[in-house]
Design a protein around this motif. Structure first.
Motif, PDB file in Angstrom:
ATOM      1  N   UNK A  65       0.828  -1.209   0.000  1.00 43.63           N
ATOM      2  CA  UNK A  65       0.000   0.000   0.000  1.00 43.63           C
ATOM      3  C   UNK A  65       0.857   1.252   0.000  1.00 43.63           C
ATOM      4  N   UNK A  66       1.933   1.261   0.779  1.00 44.56           N
ATOM      5  CA  UNK A  66       2.845   2.412   0.798  1.00 44.56           C
ATOM      6  C   UNK A  66       3.497   2.578  -0.569  1.00 44.56           C
ATOM      7  N   UNK A  67       3.920   1.474  -1.181  1.00 41.37           N
ATOM      8  CA  UNK A  67       4.526   1.530  -2.512  1.00 41.37           C
ATOM      9  C   UNK A  67       3.552   2.114  -3.532  1.00 41.37           C
ATOM     10  N   UNK A  68       2.299   1.670  -3.496  1.00 41.11           N
ATOM     11  CA  UNK A  68       1.289   2.172  -4.437  1.00 41.11           C
ATOM     12  C   UNK A  68       1.066   3.661  -4.214  1.00 41.11           C
ATOM     13  N   UNK A  69       1.000   4.095  -2.964  1.00 34.96           N
ATOM     14  CA  UNK A  69       0.803   5.514  -2.662  1.00 34.96           C
ATOM     15  C   UNK A  69       1.969   6.351  -3.192  1.00 34.96           C
ATOM     16  N   UNK A  70       3.201   5.891  -2.983  1.00 39.22           N
ATOM     17  CA  UNK A  70       4.375   6.623  -3.467  1.00 39.22           C
ATOM     18  C   UNK A  70       4.371   6.689  -4.995  1.00 39.22           C
ATOM     19  N   UNK A  71       4.066   5.579  -5.650  1.00 42.75           N
ATOM     20  CA  UNK A  71       4.013   5.573  -7.119  1.00 42.75           C
ATOM     21  C   UNK A  71       2.911   6.495  -7.629  1.00 42.75           C
ATOM     22  N   UNK A  72       1.789   6.554  -6.914  1.00 43.57           N
ATOM     23  CA  UNK A  72       0.695   7.438  -7.315  1.00 43.57           C
ATOM     24  C   UNK A  72       1.141   8.899  -7.252  1.00 43.57           C
ATOM     25  N   UNK A  73       1.870   9.258  -6.197  1.00 41.69           N
ATOM     26  CA  UNK A  73       2.367  10.630  -6.066  1.00 41.69           C
ATOM     27  C   UNK A  73       3.356  10.945  -7.180  1.00 41.69           C
TER      28      UNK A  73
END
Length: 82
Positions: free
Chosen positions: A50-58
């Motif tokens: 989830x953290x990885x997805x959030x960082x990639x989204x940003x």
């Protein structure tokens, strides 16, 4: 050499257990059996992903903001020439 007719031949639908349709109860049993085979991620894996997805989204949102701004500036500049 493969004949052209072989490539365009239609494939017959697969038959289930001698051509019989699967009953709803059998279908539910099959779904449950497949569901038991699923390996669910652990809580730490879920948090990490989830953290990885959030960082990639940003990162991607900032990238597309930059690309959109650049194209907008180019179009505005081209419209001033007309």
């Amino acid at each position: 050499m493969v004949d052209k007719a072989d490539k365009t031949a239609k494939v017959a639908p697969a038959k289930v257990k001698g051509g019989k349709k699967t009953s709803p109860a059998e279908f539910i049993r099959q779904v449950q059996t497949e569901g038991r085979k699923v390996v669910w991620p652990t809580w730490p894996e879920t948090v990490r992903i989830s953290i990885f997805v959030f960082i990639m989204m940003i990162i991607l949102s900032l990238f597309f903001l930059g690309v959109d701004s650049a194209f907008g500036a180019v179009v505005s500049w081209l419209l001033t020439l007309a």
